[in-house]
Design a protein around this motif. Sequence first.
Motif: not given
Length: 358
Positions: A176-182, A193-196, A186-187
Motif C-alpha cells: 500500500l503506497l500513499w501520496p505524501f501530502s500534508s 494519517d498513518f495511525s488512521k 488529518p490536521g
Amino acid sequence: MQRCIVHVGMHKTGSSSIQRTLFRELRDSRFRYLDLGHENHSGPLATAFLAVPEKYHLNRKRGLNAAAVQGERQRLRQQLDRELQSDAEIGIISGEDISGLLSPSEVSDLHSTISKHVYDVVAVGYVRPPFGFMESLFQQVVKSSEARDFDVGRYYPQYLKRFRKFDQIFGRKNVLLWPFSSRDFPGGCVVRDFSKRVGATIPESDIHRVNEAIPREALSLLFIYRKFGPGYGIGPNVVRENNNLIMALMRIGGPKLRLSFSLIKPVIEQNAADLAWMEERLGVSLGEGDRADDDDAIRNEGDLLQVKPDTLRWLSEQLEGSDVRSLPSPRDFYAIAQLVHKLRDKVNKVHGTFIKRN
C-alpha cells in the motif's frame, strides 16, 4: 501475531515522527511496535539483512569491525524472531532504509523471516514528489555524512528501484503506497494519517512531531565543515557528537534552505520515465508545478558556500572564551571549518572519549 505491517518510508516523509510516536506512545493493545533497540528500525534491519552490513554507514561511523558487526547481526535476527512471536494481534516495523538501501534479495530475506511467524505481511509507505524529496534529502545528507560534493542529481528518489521490489516480493495487493501530502492529512499531521490508515488508536496528546529542517545559514556552515574540516569522525560517540553540533547550529535561526527549481527541474526531466511509473503505480500525479526562485534559492555550490558576516559573528560569539583572535574571511573555508570544529568540541566537552578523525 496475525499481521505484520512493514513501514518502508520513503525517506523524508515524516518517518521520524511516526517512529518516535509508535516507540514511545503506542498503547493500543492490539498493536506492538517491535522492539529492536531503536525507535527507527533502519539501523537494526540494515545490520541484520544487508549482505555486507559492516559497510552500513552507522556501523562504519561507530568503528565496528566485521566480527563485531556479525555478532550484532546474529543478535538482532534473534531479537526480531522473538518480537515476531508476540501475542499482539498486529506488529509494526518501520525503517526508511528498507526501501532506500535493501536490495531485492535482502528484502526477500526480510519477508521470509517475518513470514515464518506471521501469515499476513504487508508493506506500506508514503511517496513524496521529487522536488521536495530532493531538497529535504540533500539537507539530511549534509547533516548525517561528509557530503563533500554538490551533485544534486544523486538525490533523485529512483522510485522504481525503491518500490518495485516490494510489489515483486510481497505481492502487489500487499503493498500500500500513499501520496505524501500534508494538506490532505488529518490536521496536516502524518502521524494521525498513518495511525488512521493502519487502524491504531493514538491520542493527539501522545503524538511526537520531529522537525528536521535546518536554517540555510546553519547548513552552509555545516557543508563547509563537511567539505573542508577534519571529517565526521569514527568512534562510539561520533553520531552523538555530530547531532549535538547540529543542535547548536540550529540556534542560528533564519529562513530554511531552498534549492533552485532551475537546478532540480533538469534532473526531474531526465527521470521522466521513472516518475511516470511511480505516478501510474500510485494513481495520482506527483507534479509540483514550476516554482519561482527567490533571491536566497541555492543555484550552485558557490551559493551554498556563501556565509553572511552576521553568521560568522554569531559563530565567534558561541566560542567566547576560546582562542578565536579574529573573524575569518567569508571565503576562507578552511578557517571557517576550524571554527565549526571548535564549536563541536565545545558542545561535546563533557565527552572524554577518543575520537579517530577521518
